[in-house]
Motif scaffolding. Sequence first.
Motif, short mmCIF file in Angstrom:
data_model
loop_
_atom_site.label_atom_id
_atom_site.label_comp_id
_atom_site.label_asym_id
_atom_site.label_seq_id
_atom_site.Cartn_x
_atom_site.Cartn_y
_atom_site.Cartn_z
N ASP A 1 62.58 92.85 -33.98
CA ASP A 1 61.79 91.62 -34.09
C ASP A 1 61.06 91.34 -32.78
N LYS A 2 61.67 91.73 -31.69
CA LYS A 2 61.05 91.54 -30.38
C LYS A 2 60.37 92.84 -29.97
N LYS A 3 59.05 92.85 -30.06
CA LYS A 3 58.30 94.06 -29.78
C LYS A 3 58.23 94.34 -28.27
N PRO A 4 58.15 95.62 -27.90
CA PRO A 4 58.01 95.95 -26.48
C PRO A 4 56.75 95.35 -25.88
N ILE A 5 56.85 94.94 -24.62
CA ILE A 5 55.70 94.43 -23.88
C ILE A 5 55.50 95.29 -22.63
N VAL A 6 54.28 95.71 -22.43
CA VAL A 6 53.92 96.47 -21.22
C VAL A 6 53.28 95.52 -20.23
N ILE A 7 53.87 95.43 -19.05
CA ILE A 7 53.28 94.66 -17.96
C ILE A 7 52.53 95.65 -17.08
N ALA A 8 51.21 95.67 -17.21
CA ALA A 8 50.40 96.67 -16.51
C ALA A 8 49.75 96.04 -15.28
N THR A 9 49.86 96.73 -14.16
CA THR A 9 49.36 96.16 -12.91
C THR A 9 48.96 97.28 -11.95
N ILE A 10 48.52 96.89 -10.78
CA ILE A 10 48.21 97.82 -9.70
C ILE A 10 48.76 97.25 -8.40
N ARG A 11 49.45 98.05 -7.66
CA ARG A 11 50.07 97.61 -6.41
C ARG A 11 48.99 97.54 -5.32
N MET A 12 48.16 96.51 -5.41
CA MET A 12 47.16 96.24 -4.37
C MET A 12 47.57 94.95 -3.68
N GLY A 13 48.09 95.03 -2.46
CA GLY A 13 48.66 93.85 -1.85
C GLY A 13 49.93 93.47 -2.59
N PHE A 14 50.44 92.28 -2.32
CA PHE A 14 51.64 91.80 -2.99
C PHE A 14 51.31 90.93 -4.21
N GLY A 15 50.14 90.31 -4.21
CA GLY A 15 49.84 89.28 -5.19
C GLY A 15 49.89 89.75 -6.63
N HIS A 16 49.22 90.87 -6.94
CA HIS A 16 49.17 91.35 -8.32
C HIS A 16 50.55 91.78 -8.81
N HIS A 17 51.34 92.38 -7.91
CA HIS A 17 52.71 92.74 -8.28
C HIS A 17 53.56 91.50 -8.47
N ARG A 18 53.37 90.51 -7.64
CA ARG A 18 54.15 89.28 -7.74
C ARG A 18 53.91 88.63 -9.12
N ILE A 19 52.64 88.58 -9.53
CA ILE A 19 52.31 88.01 -10.83
C ILE A 19 52.89 88.86 -11.95
N ALA A 20 52.83 90.18 -11.79
CA ALA A 20 53.37 91.08 -12.82
C ALA A 20 54.87 90.88 -12.99
N TYR A 21 55.59 90.77 -11.88
CA TYR A 21 57.04 90.54 -11.97
C TYR A 21 57.34 89.17 -12.58
N SER A 22 56.49 88.20 -12.32
CA SER A 22 56.67 86.88 -12.95
C SER A 22 56.55 87.00 -14.46
N ALA A 23 55.52 87.73 -14.91
CA ALA A 23 55.36 87.93 -16.35
C ALA A 23 56.53 88.70 -16.93
N ALA A 24 56.99 89.72 -16.20
CA ALA A 24 58.12 90.52 -16.67
C ALA A 24 59.39 89.68 -16.80
N SER A 25 59.58 88.73 -15.89
CA SER A 25 60.78 87.89 -15.93
C SER A 25 60.83 87.08 -17.22
N TRP A 26 59.68 86.61 -17.69
CA TRP A 26 59.63 85.82 -18.93
C TRP A 26 59.76 86.73 -20.15
N ALA A 27 59.18 87.93 -20.10
CA ALA A 27 59.31 88.85 -21.22
C ALA A 27 60.76 89.26 -21.42
N ILE A 28 61.46 89.55 -20.32
CA ILE A 28 62.88 89.91 -20.41
C ILE A 28 63.70 88.73 -20.90
#
Length: 538
Positions: free
Chosen positions: A126-153
């Motif tokens: 029922d819970k479909k996989p989610i891909v959090i796609a990002t690029i490690r440019m600086g810390f900001g984009h990764h920080r946002i990606a991990y934030s999204a991942a925390s809610w998906a998990i």
Amino acid sequence: MAALEPWLIAICVLGGSVFLYLILKVCLTSWAANEYVRIKNSLISSCDIDAFVGPKNPVSPLKVVLAHKFQLGSRQPSQDAIPLELVDSLHVPGLKVSRKAGSPKGDNDGKVMLLDEFLAEHSKSDKKPIVIATIRMGFGHHRIAYSAASWAIKNGHPTIFHDLLNIHSAEADLIKETDELYSKFSRYASELGGPIEKLWGSAMLSGNADALRIASLTAAHLQPLLLSYPKDVLMITSHQLTALTASAAGFTNVHNLVVDNHPQWFLTVPNTMNLCQGPVNYQSFLKMGVKPSELACAGHWCPADMVDNINEDCQRRIQRAQARVQNATKKPLRILIPVGGAGAQRKFIVSFIKVLSPYVKKGKIQLFLNAGDHVHMKQAFLEVLDQCGLEFDTVNDTAGVFAFQKKMLDPNNEPAKGITLFSFEEYFPAVATTDILCRVTDLLSCKPSEMAFYCVPKLHIRRVGDHEADSACRSSELGDGTVEARELEDAREFIDLFLDTPDLITSMNQSIMDNNKNGIYSGCKNAVTMAAAIKKNN
């Protein structure tokens, strides 16, 4: 034959030069227009930027073609998918990290699973996989990606963290070259200041339709990094180049987390749901011409643990602020000072520590310094602490960061010394430490980047790019941060206000709790919910 007068010769030379310039300009413009069409037609891409931005934003062919040639030359894109495998994250329970299949196995990898096996395992869930796609440019984009991942998990979705730079390939190398240039110029601009800083700041405001076209042509070359995923997979992106790559490849369920509070075409992507953090970007993008069906206002990109504990953490900060004036045993003001992923701001931050040194020695302030994984920043911190005669403790691994946070969550505990220096050899703890420490700091002192949207009181110090100025405005108007303190004296005056006027830190925390009731900090939560809803409806 009489000799020509010098002035007549000058006029002839000038006229001839102008004529040649005009001829050359016409020829170059004609060539660029034809070359732009040729390049577009030679690419296999579902991402049509000209249609997306509309006739009000005509292409500047010479600018786009020259930028494309400079970056990619005559490179031919591939349509061959790079096979992927997944390993467990060493740092985030429940998170899978993608990499190129057949990569050398590390000592702590644990179970390695092919992507197709993982998707098949969860195909009927029922819970479909989610891909959090990002690029490690600086810390900001990764920080946002991990934030999204925390809610998906948290919401029970099998979650894949897909960093394009982690897929070792020729395509990833293209991105690395761009990132190295960005980081280098950011550091130079911050260190040199003056005209160089102004020039770099202006460049950060130039994300017009042509900048989007240039990025889109590059994204067409990056498709192999995503092509192993099904085209209808749930995908949340925290970097517009990743979203452009997904759009080019024809992915149908992509949610693009738009950064900043400064609207630019460069941040939006066709054939995706572009999610904004606030009404300024939302209204501006609508006015620019983004379709309402491809745009929504979601809220700020904040991690689940931080949002879930807003009331508890804000109340603790308020109590500390009141104790600074009411109790005999005064609570020092805790200030977290992180360094960005590009490693810029060294000069300003080092000088800022010198300004804060007397406050630390008097026990009025405690500093949490996060040097990240930047060796030069760690060295700069060590040198300035030695110069100022300041004692400090060090933490250099994720376990130590969590232990420090757990200790500081107890209102009866204080750090052993007035300064704690956090520095790491790995990338993840460098990013995550700031998020972990935000819960136990009284004040986050940072440039107004992605952290300007965080649910913690903030002192915004000197920006690196001019696009960040609007993020400080957003924060100050919401009441959870200061206006930008561009000079050291401005920052010192704010510090005095925080120390002498407990109502300031109290009002910021109250604003955070009020904002939370209105869902201001639930952007990543809403992004996950919206992505899952689209899949369910399909």
